[in-house]
Design an enzyme around this catalytic site. Structure first.
Site, PDB file in Angstrom:
ATOM      1  N   HIS A 184       0.879  -1.184   0.000  1.00  0.00           N
ATOM      2  CA  HIS A 184       0.000   0.000   0.000  1.00  0.00           C
ATOM      3  C   HIS A 184       0.911   1.228   0.000  1.00  0.00           C
ATOM      4  CE1 HIS A 184      -3.480   2.417   0.552  1.00  0.00           C
ATOM      5  NE2 HIS A 184      -3.846   2.093   1.775  1.00  0.00           N
TER       6      HIS A 184
ATOM      7  N   HIS B  20      -1.898  -2.400 -10.070  1.00  0.00           N
ATOM      8  CA  HIS B  20      -2.981  -1.902  -9.216  1.00  0.00           C
ATOM      9  C   HIS B  20      -4.138  -2.883  -9.214  1.00  0.00           C
ATOM     10  CE1 HIS B  20      -5.876   0.817  -7.358  1.00  0.00           C
ATOM     11  NE2 HIS B  20      -4.814   1.488  -6.941  1.00  0.00           N
TER      12      HIS B  20
ATOM     13  N   ASP C  89       2.154   5.509  -6.479  1.00  0.00           N
ATOM     14  CA  ASP C  89       3.364   5.585  -5.656  1.00  0.00           C
ATOM     15  C   ASP C  89       4.647   5.727  -6.466  1.00  0.00           C
ATOM     16  OD1 ASP C  89       2.236   5.459  -3.063  1.00  0.00           O
ATOM     17  OD2 ASP C  89       1.721   3.367  -3.433  1.00  0.00           O
TER      18      ASP C  89
END
Ligand code: CMC
Length: 370
Positions: A220, A259, A316
């Protein structure tokens, strides 16, 4: 009675929400009906208001919301002492979790779970997350903590408190966009954790702390730190190919890629890529951006060639590049992500409390051999 089963709750719809819309096939992301491109032009304070109250503030509402956040930025001496104590043993996410937990004990609304009290508690957390993270980082590096600067916006003040000098307009705007892009993402693991805790009618601090604990994991929010470390490890554009191929051959995860929901390019990653290029050009040093862009190219090529399907950067990836150019240490990356995500967690907890049903899925029982 038969129950639906999906490992990792993949594609399971667990609740109704009016906060964020995602179309993972088309790469669409909206907060409260506003597309990601429109959101990126707003202020973080505006977006936070909208997430919490469900609509954009008018000028007066925005001013009083922003002023309130400024007034709430300062933390108590005892909270500073907790941060200094944390400094010897732990990293930023653990320090943030511990300090927020400590601060909850002193919150004047501690035992009040009304919507008004939850908004007040939420405002204190939104305002104080940056102070805690910046103060932790400074003490960890042997520097004095700084008082918040009331003349600066939420994002500019954080950079000032972290680095000790006022950021340029470009730097403040880029971090502001980062906070906005990080603010919410529907039922991601940390938000789901926070809502699950809220659904037991536990308090909002406990819900947020649960969210922080989930965000920390490398699958995450922790991926952002791993991206920054990978770029350092690679060091030059000509070493990217071997690095990426090595990961693919060893079946290791490439952090900042892939993802659960997006089957196409993550719309947030597109915005971050532009920001990363802009700040790299401003600094006159393209190295980290070039390494990242080459990673993206090689990863795409290798996945199409070896697995028959592409892989794309997620939120990210280029955010890690942006943080490097903003001189944010890699070990602080997840905590900086949390500074943006807190307003989303607050909005989701309020929504959960307002129409609560205990979140309690089932497990498929698999009898183990005796
Ligand atoms: N590197 C290498 N292979 C990957 C990656 C990756 N980053 N992501 C997915 N795959 C492969 C995976 O190995 C699997 O291959 P195969 O079908 O051959 O077994 C396939 O793609 C499906 O992957 P999955 O892990 O089943 O997909 P998921 O929906 O469970 O994973 C994910 C989503 C985010 C956990 C995963 O993409 C991942 O681990 N990415 C790296 C960590 C990361 O960047 N996390 C940030 C997530 S987004 C923002 C946030 O939450 O902070």
């Amino acid at each position: 009675m038969e129950h639906n089963f999906a490992k990792g709750l993949e594609n399971i719809v667990a609740l109704e929400s009016s906060i964020t819309f995602i179309d993972g096939e088309k790469g669409i992301l909206e907060y409260r009906g506003f597309d990601i491109a429109e959101l990126a032009d707003m202020s973080y304070e505006q977006v936070s208001y909208m997430l919490i109250y469900g609509r954009l503030p008018d000028r007066n509402e925005l001013k009083s919301f922003s002023d309130e956040l400024k007034e709430l930025r300062t933390i108590s001496d005892s909270a500073f002492n907790v941060i200094r104590f944390c400094n010897y043993n732990i990293e930023a996410m653990d320090a943030l979790r511990t300090t927020i937990s400590f601060m909850s004990h002193c919150d004047p609304d501690l035992n009040d779970n009304s919507p008004e009290a939850n908004i007040r508690k939420g405002m204190r957390m939104i305002a104080r997350f940056p102070t805690v993270v910046a103060s932790f980082s400074r003490t960890k590096h042997g520097m004095e903590e700084l008082e918040p600067d009331p003349e600066l916006s939420h994002s500019a003040n954080f950079l000032y408190m972290l680095r000790g000098t006022r950021p340029s307009e470009l730097e403040a705007r880029i971090l502001e966009t980062d906070f906005i892009l990080s603010a919410d993402h529907e039922l991601n693991p940390s938000t789901f954790t926070a809502r699950t805790i809220a659904s037991t009618l536990s308090d909002i601090h406990s819900s947020v702390i649960g969210g922080l604990c989930a965000l920390k994991g490398p699958l995450h929010g922790g991926a952002r730190m791993a991206v920054m470390e990978a770029i350092d490890e690679i060091g030059s554009v000509d070493k990217v190919e071997n690095f990426v191929i090595g990961k693919v051959e060893k079946h290791e995860k490439l952090m900042g890629f892939g993802h659960r929901v997006y089957k196409t390019y993550d719309p947030r990653a597109k915005v971050y890529k532009k920001l990363a290029k802009e700040i790299a050009e401003d600094r006159g040093d393209m190295l980290w951006f070039d390494i990242a862009e080459r990673m993206e190219e090689i990863a795409y090529r290798e996945f199409v060639g070896k697995k028959g399907k592409p892989i794309y950067p997620n939120v990210d990836f280029y955010s890690g590049v942006v943080y490097k150019y903003l001189d944010i240490p890699s070990k602080l990356a997840t905590a900086v992500f949390a500074i943006g995500r807190i307003s989303g967690w607050i909005a989701h907890c309020l929504e959960q409390y307002s129409d609560n049903r205990l979140i309690r899925p089932r497990a498929k029982f698999v009898r183990s051999e005796k």
